[in-house]
Design an enzyme around this catalytic site. Structure first.
Site, PDB file in Angstrom:
ATOM      1  N   CYS A 249       0.836  -1.205   0.000  1.00 28.14           N
ATOM      2  CA  CYS A 249       0.000   0.000   0.000  1.00 28.14           C
ATOM      3  C   CYS A 249       0.872   1.258   0.000  1.00 28.14           C
ATOM      4  O   CYS A 249       1.593   1.518   0.964  1.00 28.14           O
ATOM      5  CB  CYS A 249      -0.901  -0.075   1.232  1.00 28.14           C
ATOM      6  SG  CYS A 249      -1.594   1.475   1.784  1.00 28.14           S
TER       7      CYS A 249
ATOM      8  N   CYS B 199       0.217   3.742   2.794  1.00 25.37           N
ATOM      9  CA  CYS B 199       0.729   3.215   4.072  1.00 25.37           C
ATOM     10  C   CYS B 199       2.215   3.549   4.214  1.00 25.37           C
ATOM     11  O   CYS B 199       2.679   3.889   5.301  1.00 25.37           O
ATOM     12  CB  CYS B 199       0.551   1.701   4.151  1.00 25.37           C
ATOM     13  SG  CYS B 199      -1.174   1.162   4.074  1.00 25.37           S
TER      14      CYS B 199
END
Length: 119
Positions: free
Chosen positions: A45, A48
């Protein structure tokens, strides 16, 4: 690098994120620390990864303990907290879930969120 010892338990916070595997470990972290910011993330991600330095700074500079949960390795745990997208940040105070924030947040936003609950 700080090492966790029994004397650090209780109201002490850790200065770096704790990687949590499974519900019981998260329960223990939440029970042992007054304020816990839990970062549900995934290695693939992009947002993230952008959030990573922010949560590391918060772990080092605030009264919150930061727990990191890899949603791929802990799908049940992520589901039990209703995590549908990453990053999702769940804030616990005194053992209770008090806030949930989805998506990348600025350091100041998260810091003020933590300070609302940290004494």
């Amino acid at each position: 690098m700080a090492t966790d010892t029994a004397s650090d338990a209780g109201t002490a916070t850790t200065s770096e994120p704790l990687h949590v595997n499974g519900q019981s470990q998260l329960d223990d972290v939440v029970a042992e620390h007054d304020v816990v910011l839990t970062d549900f993330y995934a290695d693939w991600c992009g947002p993230c990864q952008m959030l990573e330095p922010v949560v590391e700074t918060l772990a080092a500079e605030t009264d919150a303990t930061v727990a990191k949960v890899d949603v791929d390795a802990n799908q049940q745990l992520a589901q039990s907290y209703g995590v549908r997208g990453v990053p999702t940040l769940v804030l616990f105070a005194d053992g209770e879930q008090v806030e949930e924030v989805v998506g990348v947040q600025g350091e100041e936003q998260l810091r003020s969120l933590i300070e609302r609950y940290a004494e």
